[in-house]
Motif scaffolding. Sequence first.
Motif, PDB file in Angstrom:
ATOM      1  N   HIS A  15       0.818  -1.220   0.000  1.00 19.44           N
ATOM      2  CA  HIS A  15       0.000   0.000   0.000  1.00 19.44           C
ATOM      3  C   HIS A  15       0.850   1.267   0.000  1.00 19.44           C
ATOM      4  N   GLU A  16       1.983   1.238   0.677  1.00 18.91           N
ATOM      5  CA  GLU A  16       2.859   2.412   0.715  1.00 18.91           C
ATOM      6  C   GLU A  16       3.441   2.707  -0.662  1.00 18.91           C
ATOM      7  N   THR A  19       0.742   4.318  -2.702  1.00 21.42           N
ATOM      8  CA  THR A  19       0.564   5.712  -2.279  1.00 21.42           C
ATOM      9  C   THR A  19       1.670   6.588  -2.851  1.00 21.42           C
ATOM     10  N   ARG A  20       2.912   6.119  -2.820  1.00 25.89           N
ATOM     11  CA  ARG A  20       4.030   6.893  -3.392  1.00 25.89           C
ATOM     12  C   ARG A  20       3.807   7.140  -4.883  1.00 25.89           C
ATOM     13  N   ARG A  23       1.129   9.789  -5.299  1.00 28.55           N
ATOM     14  CA  ARG A  23       1.603  11.113  -4.863  1.00 28.55           C
ATOM     15  C   ARG A  23       2.449  11.758  -5.958  1.00 28.55           C
ATOM     16  N   GLU A  26      -0.041  12.871  -8.715  1.00 31.61           N
ATOM     17  CA  GLU A  26      -1.212  13.615  -8.245  1.00 31.61           C
ATOM     18  C   GLU A  26      -1.420  14.958  -8.947  1.00 31.61           C
ATOM     19  N   THR A  51      -8.319   6.364  -8.939  1.00 32.16           N
ATOM     20  CA  THR A  51      -7.496   5.706  -7.924  1.00 32.16           C
ATOM     21  C   THR A  51      -8.037   4.320  -7.608  1.00 32.16           C
ATOM     22  N   TYR A  55      -6.098   0.868  -8.472  1.00 29.54           N
ATOM     23  CA  TYR A  55      -5.776  -0.028  -7.356  1.00 29.54           C
ATOM     24  C   TYR A  55      -6.302  -1.437  -7.627  1.00 29.54           C
TER      25      TYR A  55
END
Length: 179
Positions: A15-16, A19-20, A23, A26, A51, A55
């Motif tokens: 998940h990290e 997210t990176r 980001r 974005e 998103t 995912y």
Amino acid sequence: MENELDIKKAQKGDHEAFTRLFRQLESQLYRLAKTILLKDEDCADALQETTLKVYKGLANLKQPKFFKTWVIRILINECNQLLRMRERTIAVAEIPEEPVVSYVHFEDSGNVDLQSFINQLDESLRLAIVLFYYDDLSIKQIADVLDISEGAVRARLHRARRLLSKQIHPVREEGLANE
């Protein structure tokens, strides 16, 4: 490519790493959504749906090097779906037309606000300009994202540049005449 490691990690459920990745994209994704939708609340909806779809579908992405163009294509599809829904809603609600607002204005330095001119372009031209100049995608990548030929991308870029030039030059001359 450093992102490919994060993409592979995200595909395995990290998940990290996911997210990176988001980001990093974005601001580009928001700018692209704003180019198509123009309304902040619609942009937020499109980004949220994008998103979720990315995912859910990330494990099926075969080549990590195409991650960015894949995400952009999903975002464009989401934006277009929101536009279709908006058209149906407006047709039923019969909302009165908003007053026409002039986009032309000068900053203290005398420069023309280019973004306002870009926003006035037809969506297909606006997309080509934003993807090429703001998101640094190649003509081939833009053709893949928009599902059109490379020649069509070049034609859209050429037409958009010509229209922008016609809009900007009269404004500059008018500004200089008023000084």
